[in-house]
Scaffold this active site. Structure first.
Site, short mmCIF file in Angstrom:
data_model
loop_
_atom_site.label_atom_id
_atom_site.label_comp_id
_atom_site.label_asym_id
_atom_site.label_seq_id
_atom_site.Cartn_x
_atom_site.Cartn_y
_atom_site.Cartn_z
N ALA A 27 0.83 -1.20 0.00
CA ALA A 27 0.00 0.00 0.00
C ALA A 27 0.86 1.25 0.00
O ALA A 27 2.02 1.23 0.41
CB ALA A 27 -0.93 0.01 1.21
N LYS A 45 -3.93 3.72 -0.43
CA LYS A 45 -4.14 3.02 -1.71
C LYS A 45 -3.55 1.63 -1.62
O LYS A 45 -2.33 1.46 -1.54
CB LYS A 45 -3.50 3.80 -2.86
N ASP A 137 -3.48 -6.93 17.09
CA ASP A 137 -2.18 -6.32 16.76
C ASP A 137 -2.01 -5.00 17.52
O ASP A 137 -1.60 -4.00 16.94
CB ASP A 137 -2.03 -6.10 15.26
#
Length: 370
Positions: A27, A45, A137
């Site tokens: 990304a 993105k 996480d």
């Protein structure tokens, strides 16, 4: 152009990409703005074409859970649109993350400041757990901080729901330094306690200003944990020797937390100890933690707007660990050098889908479905 394509084009035109502020394996992140209002956003993105089997599951998870979670202590997903072979996530722009705050030695933390960060972390996590979502996480650079000081849980690429009991889940989640011992021993059936252990490690790190349990390998992580908290016995943690990947690690005595956290209050140490209990079922829950005496005793938590914060430079690259595109657990983008060197990729096993249908995973609607 059909209605779906038209709607996607309209969403795409709503947002303007300005400057690239980070790039990872899968990304690229841009600082952007809303065309009509100029409001700052971050646009992540995702390079869909990088994946052999189409859209990566972590991207699906990230969109799905952020659409479902609306809370002041969870990062907000503003929009999603496609462009060519890329999926674009529009997220609120956040200035920095808790790891950068911890590492900035020019900042002085008061006990009230640590209490405030912990309260916001537990509030965000309690909301996730109340909605049957495990984060999996939690670490300082996945706790982002807005310009008004609000702390927000971010990076839901490893999240999953846990409403269905009895399904196997992968133990290859949570960055090693924040991973509980049951996962290091290969436990495949677990619940909210795994996130609580991570929060306990973050709590300790806020007080120490350095990672609390920095193991160099999975085996070293266990040794580091047992050196700090003592080797568990069957009385401490019934059945742990029967876990799939159990190996004897050595006998280490338990060192009282007071010896390391010399300035902490008794209430503070009590809450920390309840987060770091070996037996997962005995660990405190996020809801119980928010009702712990620690948060009601003096000093009261600092107001978020009064919390210490790094002075941002002209071209910040520190924000948005949620959005920097790192799918390796140790990170490769800006501001993540302190992360542990484990190369865990976000390729989750079929067991980890929890027996739910792919259609369920692809449901990006605003509300959870039964």
């Amino acid at each position: 152009m059909d209605a779906v394509e038209k709607a996607n084009t309209e969403r795409q035109r709503r947002w303007v990409k300005d400057q690239k502020i980070g790039e990872g394996m899968y990304a690229v992140v841009y600082r952007g703005r809303e065309a009509a209002t100029g409001r700052r956003v971050a646009i992540k993105k995702i390079k869909v074409g990088q994946f052999k089997d189409g859209l990566d599951m972590s991207a699906i998870r990230e969109v799905k859970y952020l659409r479902e979670l609306k809370h002041q202590n969870v990062i907000e997903l503003l929009d999603v649109f496609s462009s060519k072979t890329n999926l674009n996530l529009v997220l609120e722009f956040l200035d920095t993350d808790l790891e950068l705050v911890i590492r900035d030695r020019s900042l002085v933390f008061l006990p009230a400041d640590i209490k405030s960060w912990m309260a916001m972390t537990f509030r965000g996590l309690e909301f996730c757990h109340r909605n049957f979502i495990l984060h999996r996480d939690l670490k300082p650079n996945n706790l982002l901080i807005a310009s008004d000081g609000q702390l927000k849980l971010a990076d839901f690429g490893l999240a999953r729901d846990f409403a269905d009991p009895g399904y196997k889940m992968t133990c290859q989640v949570i960055t090693r330094w924040y991973r509980p011992p049951e996962l290091l021993f290969g436990c495949r059936y677990y619940s909210t306690a795994v996130d609580i252990w991570s929060v306990g490690c973050i709590f300790a790190e806020l007080m120490l200003r350095t990672p609390y349990l920095p193991g160099e390998s999975d085996m070293d992580q266990l040794k580091t944990t047992f050196r700090a908290l003592g080797t568990p016995t069957e009385e401490d943690w019934p059945g742990h020797t029967k876990l799939p990947d159990y190996v004897p690690v050595g006998q280490f005595p338990r060192t009282p937390l007071r010896e390391l956290f010399t300035a902490a209050s008794p209430d503070c140490l009590n809450l920390l100890s309840k987060c770091l209990i070996y037996e997962p079922r005995r660990r405190i829950s996020a809801r119980e933690a928010l009702n712990h005496q620690y948060f009601f005793a003096s000093p009261k938590p600092s107001h978020p707007s009064k919390l210490p914060k790094p002075v941002m430079k002209a071209s910040p690259t520190a924000p948005l660990e949620e959005m920097n595109g790192n799918v390796e657990m140790n990170g490769s983008g800006p501001g993540v050098k302190a992360n542990p060197p484990n190369k865990l990729k976000r390729k989750l096993s079929s067991d980890d889908l929890g027996g739910r249908s792919i259609a369920r995973k692809l449901d990006f609607s605003q509300h959870r479905q039964s």
